[in-house]
Design a protein around this motif. Structure first.
Motif, PDB file in Angstrom:
ATOM      1  N   ALA A   1       0.858  -1.191   0.000  1.00 40.20           N
ATOM      2  CA  ALA A   1       0.000   0.000   0.000  1.00 40.20           C
ATOM      3  C   ALA A   1       0.892   1.237   0.000  1.00 40.20           C
TER       4      ALA A   1
ATOM      5  N   VAL B   1       0.635  -5.621   1.833  1.00 42.26           N
ATOM      6  CA  VAL B   1      -0.752  -6.073   1.781  1.00 42.26           C
ATOM      7  C   VAL B   1      -0.793  -7.575   1.524  1.00 42.26           C
TER       8      VAL B   1
ATOM      9  N   ALA C   1      -4.551  -9.691  -2.600  1.00 40.96           N
ATOM     10  CA  ALA C   1      -4.533  -8.369  -1.966  1.00 40.96           C
ATOM     11  C   ALA C   1      -5.921  -7.739  -1.980  1.00 40.96           C
TER      12      ALA C   1
ATOM     13  N   GLU D   1      -7.995  -6.461   1.278  1.00 41.70           N
ATOM     14  CA  GLU D   1      -8.087  -5.014   1.467  1.00 41.70           C
ATOM     15  C   GLU D   1      -9.362  -4.378   0.946  1.00 41.70           C
TER      16      GLU D   1
END
Length: 84
Positions: free
Chosen positions: A16, A23, A43, A47
């Motif tokens: 990030a 991540v 990811a 996220e």
């Protein structure tokens, strides 16, 4: 690349930009488009980034291939690449 008892393994990671936190990371025996697509999908699962997120990479062939570019487009990401 990372040495293992089974030979060298490649690392694909997603970081990030704002927090510079890792991540996701994924290891594989080859640095190919499948490895980076899998890392990106992992990811996203963890996220849940917003549509329009910018994905920045170098100009490695695996990032330029249609398969990866199509994945970025399908999830609403924008592509950014380093200069030569």
């Amino acid at each position: 690349m990372h040495p293992t008892e089974e030979g060298w393994y490649y690392l694909a990671s997603v970081v990030a930009r704002g927090s510079r936190s890792l991540v996701c990371r994924k290891f594989g025996p080859t640095m190919d488009t499948k490895l980076i697509c899998d890392a990106l999908l992992m990811a996203i699962k963890h996220e849940n980034p917003a549509v329009g997120t910018i994905f920045h990479s170098d100009q490695g062939s695996q990032y330029c291939l249609h398969q990866f570019q199509e994945l970025l487009s399908s999830i609403g990401f924008r592509c950014s690449m380093s200069r030569r």
